[in-house]
Design an enzyme around this catalytic site. Structure first.
Site, short mmCIF file in Angstrom:
data_model
loop_
_atom_site.label_atom_id
_atom_site.label_comp_id
_atom_site.label_asym_id
_atom_site.label_seq_id
_atom_site.Cartn_x
_atom_site.Cartn_y
_atom_site.Cartn_z
N LYS A 22 120.12 47.29 51.65
CA LYS A 22 118.73 47.23 51.44
C LYS A 22 117.95 48.29 51.98
O LYS A 22 117.51 49.18 51.22
CB LYS A 22 118.04 45.97 51.97
CG LYS A 22 116.53 46.06 51.45
CD LYS A 22 115.88 44.56 51.91
CE LYS A 22 115.52 44.36 53.50
NZ LYS A 22 114.65 45.16 54.02
N ASN A 23 118.25 48.56 53.38
CA ASN A 23 117.29 49.60 53.99
C ASN A 23 117.81 51.10 53.81
O ASN A 23 116.92 52.05 54.17
CB ASN A 23 117.10 49.14 55.59
CG ASN A 23 116.29 47.90 55.89
OD1 ASN A 23 115.86 47.35 54.74
ND2 ASN A 23 116.63 47.22 56.92
N CYS A 123 102.73 41.62 58.85
CA CYS A 123 103.68 40.56 58.32
C CYS A 123 103.98 39.63 59.34
O CYS A 123 103.61 39.73 60.32
CB CYS A 123 104.87 41.39 57.64
SG CYS A 123 105.89 41.82 58.63
N ARG A 128 102.73 45.92 62.24
CA ARG A 128 103.53 47.04 61.32
C ARG A 128 102.67 48.05 61.32
O ARG A 128 102.34 48.41 59.86
CB ARG A 128 104.11 46.36 60.25
CG ARG A 128 104.85 45.14 60.58
CD ARG A 128 106.18 45.31 61.13
NE ARG A 128 107.24 46.10 60.38
CZ ARG A 128 107.89 45.53 59.57
NH1 ARG A 128 107.97 44.35 59.31
NH2 ARG A 128 108.82 46.39 58.99
N ASP A 311 117.18 43.58 63.66
CA ASP A 311 117.61 42.80 62.40
C ASP A 311 118.77 41.70 62.63
O ASP A 311 118.82 41.06 61.60
CB ASP A 311 117.65 43.53 61.19
CG ASP A 311 116.48 44.50 60.94
OD1 ASP A 311 116.75 45.36 60.11
OD2 ASP A 311 115.31 44.37 61.57
N ARG A 403 115.29 38.37 49.81
CA ARG A 403 114.63 39.75 49.77
C ARG A 403 115.71 40.68 50.35
O ARG A 403 115.84 41.91 49.97
CB ARG A 403 113.54 40.02 50.79
CG ARG A 403 112.47 39.18 50.27
CD ARG A 403 111.15 39.47 51.32
NE ARG A 403 110.95 40.86 51.36
CZ ARG A 403 109.94 41.43 52.02
NH1 ARG A 403 109.30 40.74 52.82
NH2 ARG A 403 109.90 42.85 52.12
C1 EPZ Z 1 112.41 49.35 59.61
O1 EPZ Z 1 111.27 48.93 59.42
C2 EPZ Z 1 113.50 48.16 58.66
N1 EPZ Z 1 112.86 48.18 57.10
C3 EPZ Z 1 113.00 47.05 59.33
O2 EPZ Z 1 114.00 46.26 58.66
C4 EPZ Z 1 113.82 47.06 60.92
O3 EPZ Z 1 113.58 45.82 61.52
C5 EPZ Z 1 113.03 48.18 61.57
O4 EPZ Z 1 113.18 49.46 60.69
C6 EPZ Z 1 113.37 48.42 63.14
O5 EPZ Z 1 114.78 48.75 62.79
C7 EPZ Z 1 113.39 49.23 56.34
O6 EPZ Z 1 114.11 50.09 56.85
C8 EPZ Z 1 112.75 48.91 55.19
P1 EPZ Z 1 109.76 50.89 62.41
P2 EPZ Z 1 110.04 49.94 60.01
O7 EPZ Z 1 108.76 51.72 61.95
O8 EPZ Z 1 110.40 51.17 59.48
C9 EPZ Z 1 105.89 50.22 65.45
C10 EPZ Z 1 114.47 43.73 57.72
O9 EPZ Z 1 114.74 42.76 57.98
N2 EPZ Z 1 105.22 51.44 64.65
O10 EPZ Z 1 111.00 51.48 63.03
O11 EPZ Z 1 108.72 49.10 59.34
C11 EPZ Z 1 106.38 49.17 64.71
O12 EPZ Z 1 105.04 48.30 64.69
C12 EPZ Z 1 113.46 44.93 58.09
O13 EPZ Z 1 115.42 44.56 56.80
C13 EPZ Z 1 104.06 51.85 65.05
O14 EPZ Z 1 103.42 51.44 65.97
O15 EPZ Z 1 109.95 49.60 61.47
C14 EPZ Z 1 107.51 48.52 65.44
O16 EPZ Z 1 107.11 47.82 66.50
C15 EPZ Z 1 112.52 44.24 59.36
N3 EPZ Z 1 103.56 52.95 64.29
C16 EPZ Z 1 108.25 49.85 66.00
O17 EPZ Z 1 107.21 50.97 65.76
C17 EPZ Z 1 104.11 53.37 63.04
O18 EPZ Z 1 103.44 54.35 62.32
C18 EPZ Z 1 109.33 50.03 64.96
O19 EPZ Z 1 108.87 50.00 63.78
C19 EPZ Z 1 105.54 52.74 62.54
C20 EPZ Z 1 105.99 51.67 63.52
#
Ligand code: EPZ
Length: 428
Positions: A22-23, A123, A128, A311, A403
């Site tokens: 998915k990702n 969420c 996020r 994850d 999902r």
């Molecule tokens: C991706 O989410 C994945 N989703 C998530 O998978 C996964 O858990 C996550 O990466 C971490 O590996 C997809 O790829 C579609 P991040 P993403 O930006 O990109 C903070 C699943 O179950 N952050 O790496 O949204 C954020 O709050 C999903 O398949 C900021 O502060 O995660 C988090 O604490 C869930 N500012 C950390 O960084 C930003 O601008 C990591 O988030 C962006 C992120």
């Protein structure tokens, strides 16, 4: 609303072919916005989030046709053509159901100089934010206005920039890498995320004519080009689905062989599961997992790739809940990713949460009960718990599960699980 009914205590035995990730699929679909012409994308998983993303692209004016599955995996082949974009807006009603919609921001801005994307909102697992996405685009010359819950972005042409990500954001890296591909000049992204899904996206962008170096490292150098071309692309296998099925053996015993996976993407997970006592053997694109006796307690700390993936945190908690001692699971990525703990307690698990750590005292067994899914990976954890528990477990709100897992109850039933999907009359 559907619910799953699981009769626990049945060992698993057989082969499961893992689906496309998915990702990996979501950013690949977003990248089709970077150029007109027809992409042919194979091995897409049949998931709710993929359907939602297809709807988002269609609303933007992208034509999408599903041709017969030409591969032995019976996965659909999508012909995607974004030649005639008719909108640059990602509406709230779509974005709020799938945060990954934010991935259209960078490509739309780079391709047509305009994007209006709803802020995703929080969420179940955390706030996020997307500040890192926005900061990077501003450094590349985008003019952003936040109003009425939307990001309104404009840029005649993005320009190369030096970007340092305070956190190695996965979709933040993907958004900025796609935007930089068509910028004027060179962009360097430091502290970039290194997930395999990012490497795969970068390889596809390079096949499209982009010039990206450093894939897999924390520093990406992207030399902008004037235009890109459409390509054929195969979605990589889902490492999180693979890890989930490996842990299903830990929960219910028996032996599974997972086919079509990429063992190299699961080094931290394989190492951790071996230390619990699971027997894991790798042969090419297959991983076999078997369980002999009670699992040992181990401590886990989630981390950005190549560390232990957040994850799979909820899923391994089921194994620790049934292990022989005390273990601590620390979640370093998201601030609220322990929603599954309360549900596991309903099944008899002994878990206490202190800040970002869960302290788990292994119990002899779990007992089936009605539980509720709260988010995608928490629902996978409840499936594993249901496989392990004595008696019957019913899981409500399985739309969360759909999902990110393609027909999980069919895949598990084929290897011996007693798991049924039933329609309930409930509206929510
Ligand atoms: C991706 O989410 C994945 N989703 C998530 O998978 C996964 O858990 C996550 O990466 C971490 O590996 C997809 O790829 C579609 P991040 P993403 O930006 O990109 C903070 C699943 O179950 N952050 O790496 O949204 C954020 O709050 C999903 O398949 C900021 O502060 O995660 C988090 O604490 C869930 N500012 C950390 O960084 C930003 O601008 C990591 O988030 C962006 C992120």
């Amino acid at each position: 609303m559907d619910q799953l009914t699981i009769e626990g205590g049945h060992r698993l035995r057989g082969n499961i072919r893992v689906s496309g990730a998915k990702n990996a699929a979501l950013p690949v679909l977003a990248a089709t916005l970077l150029t007109g012409g027809t992409f042919s994308i194979r091995n897409l998983p049949r998931l709710r989030d993929i359907y939602t993303f297809k709807r988002l692209l269609t609303d933007l004016g992208v034509t999408i046709e599903e041709t017969d599955a030409s591969t032995d995996r019976n996965a659909p082949v999508l012909e995607v053509d974004s030649t005639s974009l008719k909108s640059y807006e990602a509406p709230y009603d779509l974005v709020r159901t799938m945060r990954a919609s934010i991935l259209v921001l960078g490509p739309l801005l780079a391709r047509s100089g305009r994007a209006r994307v709803s802020l995703p909102g929080g969420c179940a697992i955390g706030a996020r934010p997307i500040d890192l996405h926005l900061k990077g685009l501003e450094l590349m010359g985008a003019r952003l206005k936040l109003r009425e819950g939307y990001v309104d972005a404009k840029a005649r042409r993005l320009k190369g920039a030096q970007i340092y990500l305070d956190i190695p954001s996965v979709t933040g890296t993907e958004n900025l890498m796609m935007a930089a591909s068509l910028a004027k000049g060179t962009t360097i992204i430091k502290n970039a995320a290194r997930e395999p899904e990012i490497v795969s996206l970068g390889e596809m962008l390079n096949k499209m004519g982009a010039k990206i170096r450093g894939l897999g490292s924390d520093t990406l150098t992207i030399e902008g080009v004037d235009d890109l071309s459409p390509v054929d692309w195969e979605i990589m296998p889902d490492r999180i689905e693979t890890g989930t099925f490996m842990m299903a053996v830990g929960a219910s015993g028996g032996e599974l062989i997972l086919d079509g996976c990429m063992p190299d993407h699961l080094q931290a997970v394989i190492s951790k599961l071996r230390s619990t006592g699971l027997k894991i053997d790798i042969s090419g694109r297959s991983i076999s997992v078997s369980k002999k006796g009670q699992l040992k307690s181990v401590d886990i700390k989630t981390a950005p790739y190549p560390g232990f993936p957040t994850d799979l945190q909820a899923q391994i908690m089921v194994l620790m809940a049934l292990s022989g001692g005390l273990s601590v699971i620390t979640e370093t990525i998201f601030e609220n990713r322990f929603m599954h703990v309360a549900e596991l307690r309903r099944l008899g698990a002994n878990i206490n949460v202190e800040g970002r750590s869960a302290i788990i005292k292994g119990v002899k067994d779990l007992k089936g009960a009605p539980v509720m899914a709260t988010d995608l990976r928490a629902s996978a954890c409840l499936v594993l718990a249901g496989l392990a528990a004595k008696g019957t477990t019913t899981i409500s709100r399985v739309y969360h599960l759909d999902r990110g897992y393609e027909k999980i109850e069919e895949k598990l039933s084929r290897v011996g699980a007693k798991i049924l999907r039933e329609k309930t009359g409930q509206l929510f």
